[in-house]
Design an enzyme around this catalytic site. Structure first.
Site, mmCIF file in Angstrom:
data_model
loop_
_atom_site.group_PDB
_atom_site.id
_atom_site.type_symbol
_atom_site.label_atom_id
_atom_site.label_comp_id
_atom_site.label_asym_id
_atom_site.label_seq_id
_atom_site.Cartn_x
_atom_site.Cartn_y
_atom_site.Cartn_z
ATOM 1 N N THR A 189 2.850 5.371 -14.456
ATOM 2 C CA THR A 189 2.194 5.507 -15.768
ATOM 3 C C THR A 189 3.258 5.628 -16.868
ATOM 4 O OG1 THR A 189 2.186 7.910 -15.649
ATOM 5 C CG2 THR A 189 0.266 6.779 -14.707
ATOM 6 N N SER A 190 2.816 5.529 -18.127
ATOM 7 C CA SER A 190 3.757 5.696 -19.249
ATOM 8 C C SER A 190 4.432 7.060 -19.188
ATOM 9 C CB SER A 190 3.019 5.562 -20.585
ATOM 10 O OG SER A 190 2.808 4.203 -20.880
ATOM 11 N N CYS A 213 0.839 -1.209 0.000
ATOM 12 C CA CYS A 213 0.000 0.000 0.000
ATOM 13 C C CYS A 213 0.865 1.247 0.000
ATOM 14 C CB CYS A 213 -0.894 0.011 1.238
ATOM 15 S SG CYS A 213 -1.762 -1.530 1.528
ATOM 16 N N GLU A 264 2.215 0.831 -11.325
ATOM 17 C CA GLU A 264 3.686 0.816 -11.154
ATOM 18 C C GLU A 264 4.338 1.944 -11.953
ATOM 19 O OE1 GLU A 264 5.637 -2.118 -9.791
ATOM 20 O OE2 GLU A 264 3.798 -2.860 -8.898
ATOM 21 N N ALA A 310 -1.916 11.132 -3.788
ATOM 22 C CA ALA A 310 -0.505 10.811 -4.035
ATOM 23 C C ALA A 310 -0.417 9.544 -4.884
ATOM 24 C CB ALA A 310 0.254 10.625 -2.718
ATOM 25 N N ARG A 320 -10.659 -17.746 -40.599
ATOM 26 C CA ARG A 320 -11.812 -16.942 -41.029
ATOM 27 C C ARG A 320 -11.676 -16.613 -42.526
ATOM 28 N NH1 ARG A 320 -17.025 -15.128 -40.744
ATOM 29 N NH2 ARG A 320 -17.182 -12.929 -41.339
ATOM 30 N N SER A 324 1.074 9.375 -8.898
ATOM 31 C CA SER A 324 2.395 9.601 -9.500
ATOM 32 C C SER A 324 3.262 10.451 -8.578
ATOM 33 C CB SER A 324 2.239 10.324 -10.844
ATOM 34 O OG SER A 324 1.396 9.606 -11.703
ATOM 35 N N GLU A 333 -2.068 6.858 -2.651
ATOM 36 C CA GLU A 333 -3.121 7.501 -1.859
ATOM 37 C C GLU A 333 -3.995 8.326 -2.797
ATOM 38 O OE1 GLU A 333 -1.394 9.785 1.316
ATOM 39 O OE2 GLU A 333 -0.397 8.015 2.167
HETATM 40 C C1 LIG Z 1 -5.802 -1.892 -10.786
HETATM 41 C C2 LIG Z 1 -4.793 -1.112 -10.027
HETATM 42 C C3 LIG Z 1 -3.976 -1.749 -9.118
HETATM 43 C C4 LIG Z 1 -3.025 -1.014 -8.397
HETATM 44 N N1 LIG Z 1 -2.283 -1.642 -7.427
HETATM 45 C C5 LIG Z 1 -1.528 -0.883 -6.573
HETATM 46 C C6 LIG Z 1 -0.919 -1.469 -5.431
HETATM 47 O O1 LIG Z 1 -1.013 -2.666 -5.207
HETATM 48 N N2 LIG Z 1 -0.264 -0.667 -4.572
HETATM 49 C C7 LIG Z 1 -0.137 0.684 -4.772
HETATM 50 O O2 LIG Z 1 0.473 1.357 -3.962
HETATM 51 N N3 LIG Z 1 -0.689 1.276 -5.862
HETATM 52 C C8 LIG Z 1 -1.390 0.521 -6.762
HETATM 53 N N4 LIG Z 1 -1.984 1.108 -7.856
HETATM 54 C C9 LIG Z 1 -1.841 2.560 -8.052
HETATM 55 C C10 LIG Z 1 -1.084 2.950 -9.300
HETATM 56 O O3 LIG Z 1 0.277 2.707 -9.139
HETATM 57 C C11 LIG Z 1 -1.449 4.412 -9.592
HETATM 58 O O4 LIG Z 1 -2.779 4.425 -10.094
HETATM 59 C C12 LIG Z 1 -0.512 5.058 -10.567
HETATM 60 O O5 LIG Z 1 0.760 5.230 -9.990
HETATM 61 C C13 LIG Z 1 -1.022 6.412 -11.076
HETATM 62 O O6 LIG Z 1 -1.437 7.224 -10.033
HETATM 63 P P1 LIG Z 1 -2.879 7.947 -10.120
HETATM 64 O O7 LIG Z 1 -3.876 6.903 -10.443
HETATM 65 O O8 LIG Z 1 -3.081 8.726 -8.881
HETATM 66 O O9 LIG Z 1 -2.785 8.914 -11.376
HETATM 67 P P2 LIG Z 1 -2.223 10.421 -11.387
HETATM 68 O O10 LIG Z 1 -0.878 10.448 -10.762
HETATM 69 O O11 LIG Z 1 -3.256 11.343 -10.869
HETATM 70 O O12 LIG Z 1 -2.047 10.656 -12.949
HETATM 71 C C14 LIG Z 1 -3.130 11.039 -13.803
HETATM 72 C C15 LIG Z 1 -2.541 11.315 -15.198
HETATM 73 O O13 LIG Z 1 -1.631 12.432 -15.114
HETATM 74 C C16 LIG Z 1 -0.360 12.053 -15.638
HETATM 75 N N5 LIG Z 1 0.720 12.713 -14.906
HETATM 76 C C17 LIG Z 1 0.846 12.852 -13.556
HETATM 77 N N6 LIG Z 1 1.992 13.510 -13.268
HETATM 78 C C18 LIG Z 1 2.607 13.766 -14.453
HETATM 79 C C19 LIG Z 1 3.835 14.401 -14.826
HETATM 80 N N7 LIG Z 1 4.669 14.897 -13.914
HETATM 81 N N8 LIG Z 1 4.143 14.480 -16.141
HETATM 82 C C20 LIG Z 1 3.303 13.972 -17.091
HETATM 83 N N9 LIG Z 1 2.132 13.365 -16.786
HETATM 84 C C21 LIG Z 1 1.791 13.246 -15.490
HETATM 85 C C22 LIG Z 1 -0.298 10.523 -15.438
HETATM 86 O O14 LIG Z 1 0.645 9.928 -16.305
HETATM 87 C C23 LIG Z 1 -1.736 10.137 -15.746
HETATM 88 O O15 LIG Z 1 -1.910 10.045 -17.142
HETATM 89 C C24 LIG Z 1 -2.896 0.375 -8.619
HETATM 90 C C25 LIG Z 1 -3.710 1.012 -9.578
HETATM 91 C C26 LIG Z 1 -4.659 0.284 -10.259
HETATM 92 C C27 LIG Z 1 -5.548 1.013 -11.233
#
Ligand SMILES: Cc1cc2nc3c(=O)[nH]c(=O)nc-3n(C[C@H](O)[C@H](O)[C@H](O)COP(=O)(O)OP(=O)(O)OC[C@H]3O[C@@H](n4cnc5c(N)ncnc54)[C@H](O)[C@@H]3O)c2cc1C
Length: 408
Positions: free
Chosen positions: A390-391, A128, A388, A134, A292, A136, A131
């Site tokens: 985002t791209s 975990c 883990e 929190a 097909r 990215s 948040e």
């Molecule tokens: C199915 C699932 C399982 C998961 N499992 C776990 C887990 O076991 N443990 C855990 O701790 N977390 C887990 N996660 C969390 C996951 O790692 C986060 O969702 C991920 O890191 C992105 O964070 P966010 O969803 O808050 O997106 P945000 O950080 O809010 O990002 C939203 C968008 O803004 C973009 N963005 C943000 N900052 C920047 C920047 N500086 N430059 C360019 N673009 C940016 C992102 O790329 C994205 O496109 C899980 C998520 C999912 C959906």
């Protein structure tokens, strides 16, 4: 040091074939049902535990494979079977790696076995970190860990989100702020033992894909854990914080934090999961294209279809090579000077997203239905460019590593 070779050794081939058999005979046939149910597939995890696919011994063996290829090979085969079920089987591994990366030998020996349980009493674990505010931006973490000196206990308060296995885990690994002044350098990881009062599951998310994998919020209210649950121990934490404070004073040299160490180690593994899903969709598409018929001939007779398959396969193989390179580098102690772990995850996850979309296209109307698995595979593949890191964050990490510039 293990020589690099593209040839798997006999032991690796045996493990790969065994895992492939489990993925084909047990995971794949159960995939559609658990995707629809959106529930943890406990009977499949149980079966995996009985045959040894879900066990500490098996993962330790793959993790410590000196060539580095054990984990990516295992991930690719299991996720070839089905991503949602496979994540339910390997999700515990992320928490285990969190302990391996930051824990003492005693903590590793005490807590990792409890994460898996036994074949008669299977357990899972959760890592975990994320948040609501929190994701990215890990430095914005708010969950606090405060030391109660009199009782030698840490008190955790906060809300975690997106935790795979969150709330249903036997052991939770929780990252929390111990020194708010230091941003992400002031974080530490804690074990929350089974049944600790104050930890509860918040909302369980209904997701687009990997629906057999449980994802939920974890609420921590006055959670008290013994001092021994601080991963790495007090002395190491104090040293690390002192170093970080000194560096902050001297001009802010970057220090890796606990959660980042876990993510860096696991990125090539996520790339391998993506390769597994992409390969599965590609195989369905290849088979469909050869059987097909339209206009009196198999659709693969058209370059427009055949070239798509050629591109799909090329990207899958390229993705695997990047994953294997990063895994081999990690296993042989070579630093990721060009963010090679991030490169592998970035390329493989985007390949999986695109290849599964192409597979739907090749299956036409059938591809768009739940009668065929590529629709599910495409929904599943969408996760790889998100979790883990985002791209966009992978590109940030790579660009920073290449340039040395703190690109935003
Ligand atoms: C199915 C699932 C399982 C998961 N499992 C776990 C887990 O076991 N443990 C855990 O701790 N977390 C887990 N996660 C969390 C996951 O790692 C986060 O969702 C991920 O890191 C992105 O964070 P966010 O969803 O808050 O997106 P945000 O950080 O809010 O990002 C939203 C968008 O803004 C973009 N963005 C943000 N900052 C920047 C920047 N500086 N430059 C360019 N673009 C940016 C992102 O790329 C994205 O496109 C899980 C998520 C999912 C959906």
């Amino acid at each position: 040091m293990a020589e690099f070779t593209f040839e798997l050794n006999d032991d690796q081939k045996q493990v790969r074939d065994w895992l492939h058999g489990f993925a084909r005979d047990v995971i794949r046939p159960a995939a559609a049902e658990w995707d629809e149910r959106e529930e943890t597939p406990w009977p499949v995890i149980q079966e995996a535990a009985e045959v040894g696919v879900y066990s500490l011994d098996f993962y330790a063996q793959q993790f410590f494979d000196p060539t580095g290829l054990g984990i990516p090979m295992a991930m690719e085969e299991l996720f070839w079977g089905d991503a949602g079920i496979a994540l339910s089987i390997v999700g515990t591994g992320l928490a285990a790696v969190g302990v391996l990366a930051n824990g003492t030998e005693e903590q590793i020996g005490t807590w990792i076995p409890q994460m898996y349980g036994t074949p008669d009493d299977v357990k899972v674990a959760a890592f975990c970190s994320s948040e609501p505010d929190a994701g990215s931006d890990v430095a914005s973490m708010r969950t606090r860990a405060v030391y109660d000196e009199a009782k030698d206990e840490w008190v955790l308060d906060g809300t975690k989100t997106w935790a795979t296995n969150g709330g249903i885990a036997n052991v939770h690994v929780v990252v929390a702020v111990v020194d708010p002044e230091l941003g992400s350098k002031g974080h530490a990881s804690f074990i929350v033992p089974p049944g600790t009062p104050g930890l509860s599951q918040g909302q369980k998310f209904r997701k687009h894909g990997i629906r057999a994998s449980h994802t939920a919020e974890v609420v921590l209210e006055g959670v008290r854990v013994p001092g021994s649950c601080l991963l790495g121990g007090r002395e190491r934490l104090d040293e690390r914080l002192a170093r970080a404070r000194e560096k902050a004073r001297a001009g802010g040299e970057r220090v890796r934090n606990a959660a980042m160490a876990t993510f860096e180690a696991s990125r090539p593994a996520v790339g391998a999961m993506a390769v597994g899903t992409a390969r599965a969709a590609y195989e369905v598409a290849l088979d469909y294209a050869t059987t097909r018929e339209q206009f009196g001939r198999p659709i693969i007779d058209n370059q427009g279809v055949a070239f798509q398959l050629a591109d799909m396969r090329t990207r899958i193989d390229a993705a695997r090579l990047l994953v294997w390179r990063a895994s081999w580098m990690a296993a042989t102690g070579k630093p990721f000077t060009s963010a090679e772990g991030s490169m592998s995850k970035l390329f493989a996850s985007e390949a999986a997203r695109d290849v599964t979309a192409q597979a739907i296209q090749i299956l036409g109307g059938n591809g768009y239905t739940r009668e065929y698995p590529v629709e599910r595979m495409h929904r599943d593949a969408a996760i790889y460019t998100i979790f883990e890191g985002t791209s966009e964050i992978q590109r940030l990490v790579i660009a920073r590593a290449l340039s040395g510039v703190p690109i935003r």
